[in-house]
Design a protein around this motif. Structure first.
Motif, PDB file in Angstrom:
ATOM      1  N   UNK A 263       0.863  -1.220   0.094  1.00  0.00           N
ATOM      2  CA  UNK A 263       0.033   0.171  -0.105  1.00  0.00           C
ATOM      3  C   UNK A 263       0.948   1.297   0.049  1.00  0.00           C
ATOM      4  N   UNK A 264       0.675   2.229  -0.806  1.00  0.00           N
ATOM      5  CA  UNK A 264       1.231   3.659  -0.926  1.00  0.00           C
ATOM      6  C   UNK A 264       0.380   4.647  -0.415  1.00  0.00           C
ATOM      7  N   UNK A 265      -0.962   4.323   0.040  1.00  0.00           N
ATOM      8  CA  UNK A 265      -1.457   5.377   0.899  1.00  0.00           C
ATOM      9  C   UNK A 265      -2.882   4.647   1.783  1.00  0.00           C
ATOM     10  N   UNK A 266      -3.509   5.489   2.596  1.00  0.00           N
ATOM     11  CA  UNK A 266      -4.425   4.876   3.820  1.00  0.00           C
ATOM     12  C   UNK A 266      -5.560   4.079   2.910  1.00  0.00           C
ATOM     13  N   UNK A 267      -5.970   4.615   1.880  1.00  0.00           N
ATOM     14  CA  UNK A 267      -6.963   4.017   1.031  1.00  0.00           C
ATOM     15  C   UNK A 267      -6.686   2.586   0.397  1.00  0.00           C
ATOM     16  N   UNK A 268      -5.245   2.337   0.168  1.00  0.00           N
ATOM     17  CA  UNK A 268      -5.073   0.968  -0.044  1.00  0.00           C
ATOM     18  C   UNK A 268      -4.787   0.078   1.152  1.00  0.00           C
ATOM     19  N   UNK A 269      -4.394   0.872   2.127  1.00  0.00           N
ATOM     20  CA  UNK A 269      -4.202  -0.090   3.396  1.00  0.00           C
ATOM     21  C   UNK A 269      -5.515  -0.522   3.822  1.00  0.00           C
ATOM     22  N   UNK A 270      -6.497   0.379   3.878  1.00  0.00           N
ATOM     23  CA  UNK A 270      -7.667   0.002   4.227  1.00  0.00           C
ATOM     24  C   UNK A 270      -8.547  -1.323   3.464  1.00  0.00           C
ATOM     25  N   UNK A 271      -8.046  -0.959   2.097  1.00  0.00           N
ATOM     26  CA  UNK A 271      -8.852  -1.915   1.375  1.00  0.00           C
ATOM     27  C   UNK A 271      -8.256  -3.312   1.739  1.00  0.00           C
ATOM     28  N   UNK A 272      -6.776  -3.335   1.551  1.00  0.00           N
ATOM     29  CA  UNK A 272      -5.983  -4.494   1.814  1.00  0.00           C
ATOM     30  C   UNK A 272      -6.491  -5.107   3.067  1.00  0.00           C
ATOM     31  N   UNK A 273      -6.605  -4.430   4.253  1.00  0.00           N
ATOM     32  CA  UNK A 273      -6.916  -4.836   5.570  1.00  0.00           C
ATOM     33  C   UNK A 273      -8.455  -5.429   5.668  1.00  0.00           C
ATOM     34  N   UNK A 274      -9.463  -4.891   4.840  1.00  0.00           N
ATOM     35  CA  UNK A 274     -10.489  -5.565   4.641  1.00  0.00           C
ATOM     36  C   UNK A 274     -10.785  -6.839   3.904  1.00  0.00           C
ATOM     37  N   UNK A 275      -9.850  -6.803   2.904  1.00  0.00           N
ATOM     38  CA  UNK A 275      -9.928  -8.110   2.233  1.00  0.00           C
ATOM     39  C   UNK A 275      -9.027  -9.072   3.276  1.00  0.00           C
ATOM     40  N   UNK A 276      -8.110  -8.925   3.796  1.00  0.00           N
ATOM     41  CA  UNK A 276      -7.520  -9.803   4.846  1.00  0.00           C
ATOM     42  C   UNK A 276      -8.212 -10.052   5.949  1.00  0.00           C
ATOM     43  N   UNK A 277      -8.992  -9.267   6.317  1.00  0.00           N
ATOM     44  CA  UNK A 277      -9.956  -9.753   7.332  1.00  0.00           C
ATOM     45  C   UNK A 277     -11.039 -10.476   6.880  1.00  0.00           C
ATOM     46  N   UNK A 278     -11.565 -10.364   5.954  1.00  0.00           N
ATOM     47  CA  UNK A 278     -12.458 -11.551   5.540  1.00  0.00           C
ATOM     48  C   UNK A 278     -12.067 -12.875   5.263  1.00  0.00           C
ATOM     49  N   UNK A 279     -10.727 -12.868   4.877  1.00  0.00           N
ATOM     50  CA  UNK A 279      -9.761 -14.189   4.791  1.00  0.00           C
ATOM     51  C   UNK A 279      -9.580 -14.761   6.251  1.00  0.00           C
ATOM     52  N   UNK A 280      -9.194 -14.028   7.078  1.00  0.00           N
ATOM     53  CA  UNK A 280      -8.934 -14.256   8.319  1.00  0.00           C
ATOM     54  C   UNK A 280     -10.210 -14.797   9.307  1.00  0.00           C
ATOM     55  N   UNK A 281     -11.407 -14.041   9.116  1.00  0.00           N
ATOM     56  CA  UNK A 281     -12.615 -14.412   9.562  1.00  0.00           C
ATOM     57  C   UNK A 281     -12.988 -15.850   9.059  1.00  0.00           C
ATOM     58  N   UNK A 282     -13.103 -16.037   7.694  1.00  0.00           N
ATOM     59  CA  UNK A 282     -13.337 -17.289   7.187  1.00  0.00           C
ATOM     60  C   UNK A 282     -12.439 -18.611   7.702  1.00  0.00           C
ATOM     61  N   UNK A 283     -11.185 -18.131   7.878  1.00  0.00           N
ATOM     62  CA  UNK A 283     -10.341 -19.324   8.288  1.00  0.00           C
ATOM     63  C   UNK A 283     -10.399 -19.540   9.594  1.00  0.00           C
ATOM     64  N   UNK A 284     -10.659 -18.599  10.701  1.00  0.00           N
ATOM     65  CA  UNK A 284     -11.171 -18.991  12.087  1.00  0.00           C
ATOM     66  C   UNK A 284     -12.371 -19.843  12.079  1.00  0.00           C
ATOM     67  N   UNK A 285     -13.520 -19.655  11.267  1.00  0.00           N
ATOM     68  CA  UNK A 285     -14.568 -20.390  11.456  1.00  0.00           C
ATOM     69  C   UNK A 285     -14.567 -21.800  10.766  1.00  0.00           C
ATOM     70  N   UNK A 286     -13.506 -21.590   9.340  1.00  0.00           N
ATOM     71  CA  UNK A 286     -13.636 -22.968   8.726  1.00  0.00           C
ATOM     72  C   UNK A 286     -12.719 -24.139   9.478  1.00  0.00           C
ATOM     73  N   UNK A 287     -11.621 -23.528  10.400  1.00  0.00           N
ATOM     74  CA  UNK A 287     -10.705 -24.437  10.924  1.00  0.00           C
ATOM     75  C   UNK A 287     -11.718 -25.234  11.978  1.00  0.00           C
ATOM     76  N   UNK A 288     -12.779 -24.534  12.763  1.00  0.00           N
ATOM     77  CA  UNK A 288     -13.518 -25.297  13.525  1.00  0.00           C
ATOM     78  C   UNK A 288     -14.733 -26.056  12.947  1.00  0.00           C
ATOM     79  N   UNK A 289     -14.975 -25.658  11.878  1.00  0.00           N
ATOM     80  CA  UNK A 289     -16.216 -26.339  11.000  1.00  0.00           C
ATOM     81  C   UNK A 289     -15.441 -27.679  10.553  1.00  0.00           C
ATOM     82  N   UNK A 290     -14.212 -27.651  10.039  1.00  0.00           N
ATOM     83  CA  UNK A 290     -13.889 -28.934   9.563  1.00  0.00           C
ATOM     84  C   UNK A 290     -13.404 -29.870  10.473  1.00  0.00           C
TER      85      UNK A 290
END
Length: 407
Positions: free
Chosen positions: A28-55
């Motif tokens: 990221x070169x600016x805060x907008x890109x950082x927020x966008x990246x963290x949003x996508x990262x959060x979606x992935x992290x939340x899914x990984x957290x749930x899926x580990x227990x579901x599996x």
């Protein structure tokens, strides 16, 4: 996603999202890109957290599952211990981007292991049919409502006073939105419901959800061992209510003891009392899973665990906000005016004051330490009350053993 697209596809998707979010954040070169990246990262992290227990729930009988939860939480504990020093090293060397880039090889390994070794049955149907089964409206309602509530909780007492319309209006709207989501899921849902009514329709499961929503967000340092002990005793006895009651009792005892802290309390005292509380929290981390899942069909595991994890994550936000608000208000009331006047009116005293205490002259330093001890005592009393409310949920249990298929 797990019910519609299958476990493997869902895990791979969330790992991919986490990797993409990490790459975007790192570059990221600016805060907008950082927020966008963290949003996508959060979606992935939340899914990984749930899926580990579901599996794990797909592969392991319920009564044996606590042991595997302990293994998963051991990984979290290891990450919690090693993560901050590694992050501090990168940041200190001016290489903060590697805080995100370091995730990429780990994601690559996880993606490969999942692709080659996680072999679970895939639900039938084309991609178009599966997309049509997604509850798009319900997802939209809960995302908007939970985001509004989270923003209000994060900004309350910091950017705006808690009694201001900027906080109260979104907080009320968000909570009403979450209620609307539950009503929609049970009466008007279009597609695959995220929270089917039958996972909430028995008292035992409901008690587990309620207990998890009141599970205090405190230190995780001593969680793994009591979690494993809980798992072993549940597996050996085929019962789980005693473990829930014992865990709540330890939290209440620890919180009650911590209300006696003074400015002169010894290190052994404040460490020992916190260990008692942490043992209770660690045991409860696993114990509340059993009443949620025990009365339900195994086909409902994914829905129940996803809702369970949502409550756990959401309750942590509430817990941090409640704790910070109580401590902030008590410090405002108890701190000497000579010290309080050193900070702006809107400063978060609970954090800003700590670094100043060692450099204060006497007797002001002593007065500030007394104020902190008194204020923290009130916080532990609130924790004690919340733990008491959580313990009350145990009276809702309709059963204390597993179905024959889980034995």
């Amino acid at each position: 996603m797990a019910q519609i697209f299958g476990r493997q596809s869902s895990v791979l998707t969330f790992i991919f999202l986490f990797a993409v979010g990490s790459a975007v954040s790192g570059s990221a070169q600016n805060m907008t890109a950082m927020i966008a990246g963290r949003t996508v990262q959060g979606l992935g992290a939340g899914g990984i957290l749930s899926m580990s227990e579901i599996v794990v729930s797909d592969l392991v009988p319920l009564r044996e599952r606590g042991m595997y939860q302990g293994i998963i939480n051991s990984v979290w504990a290891l990450a919690g211990v090693t993560g901050p020093p590694i992050a501090g090293g990168f940041a200190g060397a001016g290489q903060w981007r590697w805080l995100f880039y370091i995730n990429l090889p780990l994601c690559g390994v996880a993606f490969g292991l999942t692709f080659f070794f996680l072999k679970l049955k895939r639900p039938p149907g084309s991609v178009r049919e599966k997309l049509g089964r997604i509850d798009w409206i319900g997802n939209g309602i809960i995302i908007i409502a939970s985001t509004i509530v989270t923003l209000a909780l994060v900004e309350g007492g910091i950017i705006h006073p808690w009694n201001s319309f900027q906080i109260l209006v979104p907080l009320v709207i968000g909570i009403v939105g979450i209620g609307l989501f539950l009503v929609y899921e049970n009466f008007w849902v279009i597609g695959e419901p995220m929270v089917p009514f039958d996972i909430l329709s028995n008292r035992t499961s409901l008690s587990g959800y309620a207990a998890k929503s009141q599970h205090p967000a405190l230190s995780v340092s001593f969680h793994v061992s009591p979690l494993l002990i809980t798992a072993i005793t549940v597996s050996a006895t085929n019962h789980y209510v005693t473990q829930n009651v014992t865990s709540w009792a330890l939290i209440m005892i620890g919180a009650g003891l911590m209300t006696t802290f003074t400015k002169d309390s010894s290190t052994a005292t404040w460490v020992g009392y916190q260990i008692i509380t942490a043992i209770g929290i660690g045991g409860l981390y696993a114990a509340t899973t059993f009443p949620v899942l025990a009365p339900l069909s195994i086909t409902k595991n994914a829905h129940a665990l996803a809702f369970y994890i949502f409550l756990r994550t959401f309750a942590q936000t509430f817990g941090v906000s409640i704790g910070a608000t109580v401590l902030q208000n008590e410090l405002i009331r108890n701190l000497p005016s000579a010290f309080f006047s050193l900070f702006p009116a809107d400063a978060n005293i609970a954090y800003a004051a700590i670094l100043q205490i060692p450099s204060l002259p006497e007797p002001l330093q002593d007065e500030v330490r007394v104020a902190f001890a008194t204020s923290l005592s009130t916080l532990w009393k609130v924790t004690l009350g919340l733990a008491g409310g959580g313990a009350d949920n145990d009276i809702l249990h309709e059963t204390d053993c597993f179905a024959s298929g889980d034995r």
